[in-house]
Design a protein around this motif. Sequence first.
Motif, PDB file in Angstrom:
ATOM      1  N   GLY A 193       0.769  13.620   4.080  1.00 22.84           N
ATOM      2  CA  GLY A 193       0.511  14.492   2.944  1.00 22.84           C
ATOM      3  C   GLY A 193       0.070  13.759   1.700  1.00 22.84           C
ATOM      4  O   GLY A 193      -0.294  14.380   0.702  1.00 22.84           O
ATOM      5  N   LYS A 194       0.075  12.415   1.726  1.00 20.84           N
ATOM      6  CA  LYS A 194      -0.386  11.662   0.554  1.00 20.84           C
ATOM      7  C   LYS A 194      -1.896  11.421   0.659  1.00 20.84           C
ATOM      8  O   LYS A 194      -2.463  11.409   1.764  1.00 20.84           O
ATOM      9  N   VAL A 195      -2.512  11.202  -0.493  1.00 17.02           N
ATOM     10  CA  VAL A 195      -3.953  10.947  -0.505  1.00 17.02           C
ATOM     11  C   VAL A 195      -4.208   9.485  -0.138  1.00 17.02           C
ATOM     12  O   VAL A 195      -3.753   8.581  -0.829  1.00 17.02           O
ATOM     13  N   HIS A 248      -3.572   5.095  -6.857  1.00 20.19           N
ATOM     14  CA  HIS A 248      -4.853   5.290  -6.186  1.00 20.19           C
ATOM     15  C   HIS A 248      -4.940   4.381  -4.959  1.00 20.19           C
ATOM     16  O   HIS A 248      -4.568   3.214  -5.040  1.00 20.19           O
ATOM     17  N   PRO A 249      -5.450   4.884  -3.826  1.00 15.62           N
ATOM     18  CA  PRO A 249      -5.532   4.067  -2.617  1.00 15.62           C
ATOM     19  C   PRO A 249      -6.323   2.775  -2.817  1.00 15.62           C
ATOM     20  O   PRO A 249      -5.965   1.738  -2.252  1.00 15.62           O
ATOM     21  N   LEU A 250      -7.396   2.828  -3.617  1.00 16.52           N
ATOM     22  CA  LEU A 250      -8.180   1.607  -3.834  1.00 16.52           C
ATOM     23  C   LEU A 250      -7.362   0.551  -4.567  1.00 16.52           C
ATOM     24  O   LEU A 250      -7.426  -0.639  -4.259  1.00 16.52           O
ATOM     25  N   VAL A 251      -6.567   1.011  -5.554  1.00 18.20           N
ATOM     26  CA  VAL A 251      -5.667   0.093  -6.268  1.00 18.20           C
ATOM     27  C   VAL A 251      -4.676  -0.499  -5.272  1.00 18.20           C
ATOM     28  O   VAL A 251      -4.397  -1.704  -5.285  1.00 18.20           O
ATOM     29  N   ALA A 252      -4.171   0.369  -4.392  1.00 20.92           N
ATOM     30  CA  ALA A 252      -3.210  -0.090  -3.396  1.00 20.92           C
ATOM     31  C   ALA A 252      -3.819  -1.167  -2.499  1.00 20.92           C
ATOM     32  O   ALA A 252      -3.204  -2.200  -2.220  1.00 20.92           O
ATOM     33  N   ALA A 308      -1.774   1.149   7.574  1.00 25.79           N
ATOM     34  CA  ALA A 308      -0.726   2.026   7.040  1.00 25.79           C
ATOM     35  C   ALA A 308      -1.323   3.378   6.632  1.00 25.79           C
ATOM     36  O   ALA A 308      -0.733   4.428   6.914  1.00 25.79           O
ATOM     37  N   GLN A 309      -2.500   3.345   6.000  1.00 27.21           N
ATOM     38  CA  GLN A 309      -3.126   4.595   5.559  1.00 27.21           C
ATOM     39  C   GLN A 309      -3.657   5.398   6.731  1.00 27.21           C
ATOM     40  O   GLN A 309      -3.668   6.631   6.709  1.00 27.21           O
ATOM     41  N   THR A 349       0.822  -1.206   0.000  1.00 30.68           N
ATOM     42  CA  THR A 349       0.000   0.000   0.000  1.00 30.68           C
ATOM     43  C   THR A 349       0.861   1.263   0.000  1.00 30.68           C
ATOM     44  O   THR A 349       0.659   2.177  -0.811  1.00 30.68           O
ATOM     45  N   ALA A 350       1.838   1.321   0.917  1.00 31.59           N
ATOM     46  CA  ALA A 350       2.679   2.510   1.039  1.00 31.59           C
ATOM     47  C   ALA A 350       3.437   2.756  -0.257  1.00 31.59           C
ATOM     48  O   ALA A 350       3.525   3.891  -0.740  1.00 31.59           O
ATOM     49  N   LYS A 351       3.966   1.680  -0.822  1.00 27.29           N
ATOM     50  CA  LYS A 351       4.735   1.819  -2.055  1.00 27.29           C
ATOM     51  C   LYS A 351       3.867   2.421  -3.172  1.00 27.29           C
ATOM     52  O   LYS A 351       4.273   3.362  -3.854  1.00 27.29           O
ATOM     53  N   ILE A 352       2.674   1.858  -3.352  1.00 26.66           N
ATOM     54  CA  ILE A 352       1.797   2.301  -4.440  1.00 26.66           C
ATOM     55  C   ILE A 352       1.315   3.734  -4.208  1.00 26.66           C
ATOM     56  O   ILE A 352       1.367   4.574  -5.115  1.00 26.66           O
ATOM     57  N   ILE A 353       0.884   4.034  -2.976  1.00 23.19           N
ATOM     58  CA  ILE A 353       0.386   5.385  -2.697  1.00 23.19           C
ATOM     59  C   ILE A 353       1.522   6.402  -2.800  1.00 23.19           C
ATOM     60  O   ILE A 353       1.353   7.491  -3.348  1.00 23.19           O
ATOM     61  N   PHE A 354       2.691   6.025  -2.306  1.00 21.86           N
ATOM     62  CA  PHE A 354       3.836   6.929  -2.335  1.00 21.86           C
ATOM     63  C   PHE A 354       4.233   7.263  -3.774  1.00 21.86           C
ATOM     64  O   PHE A 354       4.661   8.368  -4.077  1.00 21.86           O
TER      65      PHE A 354
END
Lengths: 263, 309
Positions: free
Chosen positions: B115-117, B57-61, B203-204, B48-53
């Motif tokens: 600061g990330k969505v 998209h959070p849902l994809v993560a 994580a989010q 999740t962190a890798k993808i969002i960073f």
Amino acid sequence: MLHLKNIYKCFAKGTSYEIEALRGINLHIPEGNFVTIIGSNGAGKSTLLNIIAGTILPDKGEITINQQDLTNKAEYYRARFIGRVFQNPLLGTAPSMTIEENLALSIKRFGRGLHLGLNNERRELFRNKLVQLELGLEHMLTKKVALLSGGQRQALTILMATMFDPKLLLLDEHTASLDPESSKKIQLITQEIVKEKKLTTIMVTHNMQEALRYGNRTIMMDRGRIILDISGKKRESVTIDYLLKQFSKLRKEEYIEDELVLA
Amino acid sequence: MTWSLLGHALEQGLVFGIMALGVYLTFQVLNFPDLSVDGTFPLGAAITAKIIFSGGHPLVAIMWAIIGGVLAGGLTAFFHTRLKFTNLLSGILTMTLLYSVNLRIMGKSNIPLLGKVTILDIVKSYFPFLSLDQLTPLLFLFIVLLVKVLLDYFLCTEVGMAVRATGDNEQMIRSLGVDTKITKIIGLCLSNGLVALSGSLFAQYSGFADVGMGIGTIVAGLASVIIGRSIFKDRGGIGWITISVIVGSIIYRATVMIALRYGYRLGFQPGDLKLISVILVVIALTFPLFRGRVKSIVASNGSNGTENK
């Protein structure tokens, strides 16, 4: 129906505990036969049932049901053809699940899907089946099986084993660990279901009287071999005394045979 | 002060409740002590962190986190069913190798998400009238209840019942035509998928992923299951059990937070967290014993010893 060809099974091969459990079993059981198997402890009766059910695989030999080779098929696959009741009442049911859930597990032998295992139609079917047992279980569908007595559990197991009309029913001393009263009742239920569904059945028993009273054919095993196979008229005239005498006589002969080999 | 503490306990209890449901599925339903969850929880967080960073998209993560967890569970199942390792060793192997995998995924030991969505921000944009403090527990409650309902349904399907029977009486369900290798694979994949989902959400929620965040996951999960089960002891239906696991998770988090907040008076330090969680598990496990004893003492006093039990 069931064909066993030259089945060998040896446990702990190559060690000092080596046991030759089955030594060349040849057996043909035609459709509709009810075979009772007797023999002393360690004769190979349970091993034979385990080999047929696929719980253990033979070292040598061939197993077919209706011409289909099952020799190397796993136990769960053979369950499409075989229903089974164990000696230990605890083995045949899932204790922490309810009666209706246990019955629902037995309704299909393959092709289980993602739809609910229980619905009112199935519950009605289970109730009708349970009524025939005359144990009052039809009022306890949502009770956990762990709360049932050994006899009740065994009756439930028989129902589950025959729910889908198996080609072959295996009974492994299924009344041996019950009190006399329950034992009688379970035997009665078994005979009724076998008769009603015309099931091909193999019943292992310790009780010679039972072995002769039920079924149409009796097999005696000793130390991994079939030493007697009687049916029809001959079986009708046979008494327990005769069986016992036959048993000790055949056993003696075999000892002599062994001694000759060893000498 | 205390209210915000309990609020955090509720939020965390709900997020970790998803993980606890996964642990319930392996430990209780499948009777398989699966230790791989200590690795799949941070795996979900790491993916999740890798993808969002990287701007995903959070849902994809979340989706990839679940897939990762399912695969990790599949690996444990492979070790156990195909290579015939014991269930404990299979879990330990997966857990250990996931530590390296997680480091590889993240590229470093910690990724901050400040600061990330995240999924929280996205959901908040649909409910602008709610504050983040109000929205977070509601969203987590929604997700955990959704998971609970789906899990309840699954466990009542034909396949789900076969999974339950595998944990209850393996010999019996094999003789009824079920390949227990498959049911174990299903159970382990599902469980680890849930644990990874929990890790992803955590994580989010907490704003970071760390390779070390999985240590003790299994103990926390077990504690939740045991606490929950000892509270709702006499109720047996699947729906009750899964609810009790979630409630157990909330109680566990609350207890841990209270211990951390006020424990210094007893001399506890932040590093004692894991020690406290183990003490909680021990208490929860022995609690039914005590309860039985107290009950029998009360009963024998009440009836003047006429009933000897």
